[in-house]
Design an enzyme around this catalytic site. Structure first.
Site, short mmCIF file in Angstrom:
data_model
loop_
_atom_site.label_atom_id
_atom_site.label_comp_id
_atom_site.label_asym_id
_atom_site.label_seq_id
_atom_site.Cartn_x
_atom_site.Cartn_y
_atom_site.Cartn_z
CG PHE A 1 -8.29 14.51 -25.28
CD1 PHE A 1 -8.47 13.93 -26.54
CD2 PHE A 1 -8.66 13.78 -24.17
CE1 PHE A 1 -9.01 12.66 -26.67
CE2 PHE A 1 -9.19 12.50 -24.29
CZ PHE A 1 -9.36 11.94 -25.54
CG ASP A 2 -13.04 14.09 -25.85
OD1 ASP A 2 -12.14 13.60 -25.15
OD2 ASP A 2 -13.67 13.46 -26.71
CG ASP B 1 -3.04 16.21 -22.71
OD1 ASP B 1 -2.53 15.08 -22.50
OD2 ASP B 1 -4.23 16.36 -23.03
CE1 TYR C 1 -4.27 1.67 0.72
CE2 TYR C 1 -2.73 3.32 1.50
CZ TYR C 1 -3.99 2.97 1.08
OH TYR C 1 -4.97 3.93 1.03
CG HIS D 1 -20.08 9.93 -29.18
ND1 HIS D 1 -20.22 11.04 -28.38
CD2 HIS D 1 -18.96 9.32 -28.74
CE1 HIS D 1 -19.21 11.09 -27.52
NE2 HIS D 1 -18.44 10.06 -27.72
CB ALA E 1 -1.70 11.42 -24.30
CE LYS F 1 -4.99 8.13 -25.35
NZ LYS F 1 -5.49 9.16 -24.44
C1 LIG Z 1 -6.47 9.96 -24.00
C2 LIG Z 1 -6.14 11.36 -23.74
C3 LIG Z 1 -6.45 11.97 -22.52
C4 LIG Z 1 -7.25 11.29 -21.44
O1 LIG Z 1 -6.65 10.12 -21.00
P1 LIG Z 1 -7.44 8.83 -20.52
O2 LIG Z 1 -6.35 7.90 -20.14
O3 LIG Z 1 -8.27 8.33 -21.65
O4 LIG Z 1 -8.27 9.23 -19.36
C5 LIG Z 1 -6.05 13.28 -22.34
N1 LIG Z 1 -5.40 13.95 -23.30
C6 LIG Z 1 -5.08 13.39 -24.49
C7 LIG Z 1 -4.35 14.17 -25.51
C8 LIG Z 1 -5.45 12.08 -24.75
O5 LIG Z 1 -5.17 11.54 -25.94
#
Ligand SMILES: *Cc1c(COP(=O)(O)O)cnc(C)c1O
Length: 464
Positions: free
Chosen positions: A124-125, A215, A72, A450, A217, A258
Site C-alpha cells: 500500500f502507498d 497489513d 490517560y 493528485h 486493513a 477499514k
Molecule cells: C488504508 C491502508 C493503510 C493505511 O491506513 P490509514 O489508516 O489510512 O493510515 C495501510 N495499508 C492498507 C492496505 C490500507 O488500505
C-alpha cells in the site's frame, strides 16, 4: 431453494445527501479546477472516493462510545479493545495508534533501516512510503496474474513464492527485516490472498528466520473470500479463518478505518514480547501512552465492537455482494471493469472505456470528472496523474492501467444507490465516442500531485 441474502441490519438514523443539477455540478467542478479532491462533500451526491473511515457505525458501537473511558492510563476501553484483538487475532501484545500509517511508522521505526529490502504483495502507498522514507526498498512479489485485468484468478493478491525465494537468495538475510503481506491487497484492487499462499509465505519466512507481518486493513473481507473460494474453509466461521490466518504471522499493522468499522483508528499486534517492548518506545514518542496511543477511549470502545461485527459472516456477505452487485450491473452494460471484483471497490478500465481521449490528456481523470458531472458521483483516478512524474526526467509516468476506482463505504449506501451509479455509467458509456479531449495540468506539486493538481479542460475544437 436458498433464500436470497438481505442486509442483517435496518436503519435507525438517516443522513441526508443533497441532490444537485447538472448545471450546478459543471460550475462546481470547474471552480474545483477539475480536481475531485477540491470538492466539498455537500457538492457530492454519492461519495466513492474511499472506503476508509467512511462507513456507518452500529447502535452498539455508538452505545459503547458513551461508555468510553478517557483515563490517560489503564483505560477500560483499552482493556476491552485489547481483549477483542487478542481473541480475533491471537496476538497477545497490542498497541493502539491513531490510524494505519501510524502503526507502520511505529513498527517500521523498530524494524527498517537504510538499505533494507521489504518484500510483499503490492505494498500500500503509505507502507511503501514508510519503507522508502527510511531509504529501504519495497519489493513487489505479487503474482503476474494480478496485473491482467481480465484473467479470472480467485486469489489475485497472492505472493509469487518463486519471486519471494529470489528476494531471499538475492539479498543478505540481515537486509530483509520482515515480509509484509497485505490482505486483501488494496493496491492490486482489493484482491484476496489464499490461506494456502499465506501458509507457504509463512513457511518461507520461517526458513529464513524472518518475521511475517500482515497489513490487515481488510483481513475480514479476505477471510470471507477464503471461506467462499478456498477448498476446506466452506464450513469454518470468519472468526476461525481469521485466527488461522494470523496464526501464520508474527504480527500485524491495522488501519481500523477499514475492517475495524470505525471512522478513525489503528493498531499494532505482535506475538513477540521483545519486539513489542521496542515498539512501545516509539509508540509513546509518536502516538501517546500505551493505553491510548492516539485514540480516544470512546473510539477504542467502538473499535472493539466494530472488530466483532466486521468478522460476522452475514455482514460480510452483504458487504462483498453489494460491491459485486455494482460490478455485475456494469458488466451487463458492457462497461469495462477489472475482474474478478475486489472486496471494497470496482475499478473502471479507462483505457478501454475512453480510448478516444489521448493518454497525455488524462483519460481516467476525464472519466472520473464525467461521472461527477453526470451523476454527482465522486470516484478517484488511479492513473497517470496519481503516478506522478519521473523524479529524474520530470516526464509523465504512464502506468499500464488507467483506472477510476469506485470504493464502496461499509453499511452506508443501498442497492438502489448501486443501481443509480450503474445507470449513470451506462449513460456515459453510451455516448463515449463523443469523448475526444481531456485535460491539461496548469498547476502541480512536485510530489503527490493528485491531491492539489489544478486542471484545465482542453477545448474539443483544435485551437488555432
Ligand atoms: C488504508 C491502508 C493503510 C493505511 O491506513 P490509514 O489508516 O489510512 O493510515 C495501510 N495499508 C492498507 C492496505 C490500507 O488500505
Amino acid at each position: 431453494m436458498n433464500l436470497p441474502y438481505a442486509e442483517p441490519y435496518k436503519t435507525k438514523m438517516v443522513e441526508y445527501i443533497k441532490p444537485s443539477t447538472l448545471e450546478e455540478r459543471k460550475k462546481w467542478i470547474a471552480e474545483a479546477h477539475y480536481n475531485l479532491f477540491n470538492l466539498t462533500s455537500d457538492k457530492v451526491f454519492i461519495d466513492l472516493l474511499t472506503d476508509s473511515g467512511t462507513g456507518a457505525m452500529s447502535d452498539k458501537q455508538w452505545a459503547e462510545m458513551m461508555l468510553g473511558d478517557e483515563s490517560y492510563a489503564g483505560s477500560q476501553s483499552y482493556l476491552k479493545l485489547k481483549d477483542v484483538v487478542e481473541r480475533i487475532t491471537g496476538f497477545p501484545f497490542f498497541l493502539p495508534t491513531h490510524q494505519g500509517r501510524a502503526a507502520e511508522n511505529v513498527l517500521f521505526s523498530v524494524l527498517v533501516k537504510e538499505g533494507d529490502v521489504v518484500p510483499g504483495n503490492a505494498h500500500f502507498d503509505t507502507t511503501k512510503g514508510h519503507i522508502e522514507f527510511r531509504k529501504a526498498t519495497a519489493l513487489d512479489c505479487t503474482i503476474d496474474e494480478a496485473f491482467d485485468t481480465i484473467i479470472h484468478h480467485p486469489f489475485k493478491g497472492n505472493i509469487d513464492t518463486a519471486k519471494l525465494e529470489d528476494a531471499f537468495s538475492n539479498n543478505p538475510n540481515e537486509r530483509i527485516p520482515f515480509v509484509v503481506l497485505t490482505v486483501t491487497c488494496n493496491t492490486a484492487g482489493g484482491q484476496p490472498v489464499s490461506m494456502e499462499n499465506i501458509k507457504e509465505v509463512s513457511r518461507i519466512c520461517k526458513k529464513y528466520n524472518t518475521p511475517l507481518i500482515i497489513d490487515a486493513a481488510r483481513f475480514a473481507e479476505n477471510a470471507y473470500f477464503i471461506k467462499i473460494r478456498e477448498k476446506g474453509y466452506e464450513d469454518k466461521s470468519i472468526k476461525e479463518i481469521s485466527r488461522e490466518l494470523f496464526s501464520y504471522a508474527d504480527g500485524m499493522t491495522m488501519s481500523a478505518k477499514k475492517d475495524g468499522l470505525v471512522n478513525m483508528g489503528g493498531f499494532i499486534a505482535l506475538r513477540d514480547e521483545e519486539l513489542y517492548k521496542q515498539a512501545t518506545v516509539f509508540n509513546i514518542m509518536y502516538e501517546g501512552f500505551l493505553t491510548y496511543g492516539g485514540m480516544n477511549g470512546r473510539d477504542m470502545g467502538a473499535l472493539a465492537v466494530g472488530l466483532d461485527e466486521a468478522t460476522e459472516f452475514d455482514y460480510l456477505e452483504t458487504r462483498i455482494n453489494q460491491v459485486a452487485f455494482l460490478g455485475e450491473q456494469l458488466v451487463k452494460h458492457g462497461i469495462p471493469v477489472i475482474q474478478p471484483f475486489g472486496g471494497h471497490a470496482i475499478f473502471l478500465d479507462a483505457n478501454k472505456f475512453v480510448p478516444t481521449i489521448p493518454r497525455d490528456e488524462y483519460r481516467a481523470q476525464a472519466l472520473a470528472i464525467e461521472l461527477y458531472i453526470e451523476g454527482g458521483i465522486r470516484g478517484v483516478e488511479i492513473g497517470t496523474i496519481l503516478a506522478d512524474r519521473d523524479p529524474f526526467t520530470h516526464k509523465n509516468r504512464y502506468p499500464e492501467l488507467e483506472l477510476v476506482r469506485l470504493a464502496i463505504p461499509r453499511r452506508t449506501y443501498s442497492l438502489n444507490h448501486m443501481r443509480y451509479i450503474a445507470a449513470v455509467l451506462k449513460k456515459i458509456y453510451d455516448t463515449r465516442d463523443q469523448a475526444k479531449r481531456g485535460y491539461r495540468i496548469v498547476d502541480e506539486a512536485p510530489i503527490m500531485r493528485h491531491f492539489t493538481v489544478k486542471l484545465e479542460k482542453i477545448s474539443p475544437e483544435p485551437t488555432k
